[in-house]
Design an enzyme around this catalytic site. Structure first.
Site, short mmCIF file in Angstrom:
data_model
loop_
_atom_site.label_atom_id
_atom_site.label_comp_id
_atom_site.label_asym_id
_atom_site.label_seq_id
_atom_site.Cartn_x
_atom_site.Cartn_y
_atom_site.Cartn_z
N GLU A 254 45.38 -42.47 -69.92
CA GLU A 254 45.49 -42.86 -71.33
C GLU A 254 46.90 -43.35 -71.63
O GLU A 254 47.88 -42.86 -71.06
CB GLU A 254 45.19 -41.66 -72.23
CG GLU A 254 43.73 -41.52 -72.61
CD GLU A 254 43.32 -42.47 -73.72
OE1 GLU A 254 43.92 -43.56 -73.85
OE2 GLU A 254 42.38 -42.12 -74.47
N ASP A 255 47.01 -44.27 -72.56
CA ASP A 255 48.34 -44.68 -73.02
C ASP A 255 48.94 -43.60 -73.92
O ASP A 255 50.12 -43.27 -73.81
CB ASP A 255 48.29 -46.03 -73.74
CG ASP A 255 47.22 -46.08 -74.83
OD1 ASP A 255 46.30 -45.24 -74.81
OD2 ASP A 255 47.31 -46.96 -75.71
N ASP B 185 47.01 -38.34 -79.41
CA ASP B 185 47.49 -37.99 -80.75
C ASP B 185 46.69 -36.77 -81.24
O ASP B 185 47.07 -35.64 -80.97
CB ASP B 185 47.33 -39.21 -81.66
CG ASP B 185 47.95 -39.00 -83.04
OD1 ASP B 185 48.54 -37.93 -83.28
OD2 ASP B 185 47.84 -39.91 -83.88
N PHE C 185 54.27 -44.38 -86.19
CA PHE C 185 53.30 -45.34 -85.68
C PHE C 185 54.02 -46.23 -84.67
O PHE C 185 55.01 -46.88 -85.01
CB PHE C 185 52.71 -46.17 -86.81
CG PHE C 185 51.54 -46.99 -86.37
CD1 PHE C 185 50.28 -46.42 -86.29
CD2 PHE C 185 51.70 -48.31 -85.98
CE1 PHE C 185 49.20 -47.16 -85.85
CE2 PHE C 185 50.62 -49.06 -85.54
CZ PHE C 185 49.37 -48.48 -85.48
N ARG D 252 50.45 -55.31 -78.21
CA ARG D 252 50.12 -54.61 -76.96
C ARG D 252 50.99 -55.12 -75.82
O ARG D 252 51.34 -54.38 -74.91
CB ARG D 252 48.65 -54.86 -76.58
CG ARG D 252 47.63 -54.20 -77.46
CD ARG D 252 46.25 -54.28 -76.81
NE ARG D 252 45.17 -54.06 -77.75
CZ ARG D 252 44.71 -52.85 -78.12
NH1 ARG D 252 45.25 -51.77 -77.61
NH2 ARG D 252 43.72 -52.74 -78.98
C1 PRP Z 1 44.13 -45.02 -78.94
C2 PRP Z 1 44.64 -44.63 -77.56
C3 PRP Z 1 43.77 -43.46 -77.20
C4 PRP Z 1 43.44 -42.82 -78.53
C5 PRP Z 1 44.22 -41.55 -78.69
O1 PRP Z 1 43.00 -45.82 -78.78
O2 PRP Z 1 44.51 -45.68 -76.66
O3 PRP Z 1 42.59 -43.86 -76.54
O4 PRP Z 1 43.80 -43.77 -79.54
O5 PRP Z 1 44.10 -41.01 -79.98
P1 PRP Z 1 43.56 -39.56 -80.32
O6 PRP Z 1 44.25 -38.59 -79.38
O7 PRP Z 1 44.02 -39.38 -81.76
O8 PRP Z 1 42.08 -39.55 -80.17
P2 PRP Z 1 42.40 -46.74 -79.95
O9 PRP Z 1 41.20 -46.07 -80.51
O10 PRP Z 1 43.48 -47.12 -80.89
O11 PRP Z 1 41.87 -48.00 -79.18
P3 PRP Z 1 42.66 -49.03 -78.26
O12 PRP Z 1 43.07 -48.27 -77.01
O13 PRP Z 1 41.65 -50.08 -77.98
O14 PRP Z 1 43.86 -49.54 -79.02
#
Ligand code: PRP
Length: 193
Positions: free
Chosen positions: A111-112, A115, A164, A177
């Site tokens: 994962e990137d 949160d 953010f 991105r």
């Molecule tokens: C982001 C990120 C994780 C997730 C983490 O994805 O890449 O997958 O949020 O957040 P959390 O711990 O609060 O669940 P996002 O839904 O923004 O989609 P993306 O990766 O396509 O930008």
């Protein structure tokens, strides 16, 4: 409703982690993952879209570690929980599944960012049902301030501030991105109405 981004130029308030700092964090993660999967097969599961870059860079960094995994495969799935807003809706949706089965594989979810933890909790449950030999998680950026759930993360790269953030895979309205560094946007750039 989310306001439209007014201007890309001048939207970055400050750089939080440089490209070089991110590269060093990925090297550290790669060494830890390689050590735990020495002479074993390894499947990295990148979570799109945000983990596009970290999964690519991490997979190559692991392959540079001596005496690491016997083989490395990379697969991607796509989930979404945020839509276009700057805050999580708390809902996780599977938009695209993996190409290949993970039963009997040593799997590391990549994962990137984490949160509230709901995305990783969902993915651990989803992939755990498929009976991998081992299931671990690697997160490049940790935001530990607003967890809704406790979810294990075996490999953590860098702690991001409670802001953010965009760049290195993370977006605002699908922009930023491609930044090679992690950045904070100017607050006036995004406003949830
Ligand atoms: C982001 C990120 C994780 C997730 C983490 O994805 O890449 O997958 O949020 O957040 P959390 O711990 O609060 O669940 P996002 O839904 O923004 O989609 P993306 O990766 O396509 O930008």
């Amino acid at each position: 409703m989310t306001q439209t981004l007014r201007s890309y130029d001048g939207a970055i308030a400050r750089e939080l982690f440089s490209a070089a700092e991110i590269a060093r964090a990925i090297e550290r993660l790669a060494i830890a993952i390689a050590r735990d999967h020495r002479r074993q097969s390894l499947t990295l599961v990148g979570v799109l879209k945000g983990a596009l870059y970290v999964a690519a860079d991490l997979s190559r960094a692991i392959s540079r570690v001596p005496d690491g995994p016997s083989d490395i495969s990379v697969d991607y799935l796509c989930v979404s929980s945020y839509g276009n807003a700057s805050r999580s809706s708390g809902e996780v949706r599977l938009l695209k599944d993996l190409s290949d089965p993970v039963g009997g594989r040593n799997v590391v979810i990549v994962e990137d960012i984490i949160d509230n933890g709901l995305t990783l909790q969902y993915l651990r449950a989803l992939l755990g049902e498929r009976k991998p030999t081992c299931l671990r998680a690697c997160v490049l950026f940790d935001k530990p301030y607003h967890r809704s759930v406790e979810v294990p993360v075996e490999y953590v790269g860098l702690r991001a501030p409670d802001e953010f953030v965009v760049g290195y895979g993370l977006d605002y309205q699908e922009l930023f991105r491609n930044l090679p560094y992690l950045a904070q946007l100017r607050p006036e750039v995004f406003t949830d109405g």
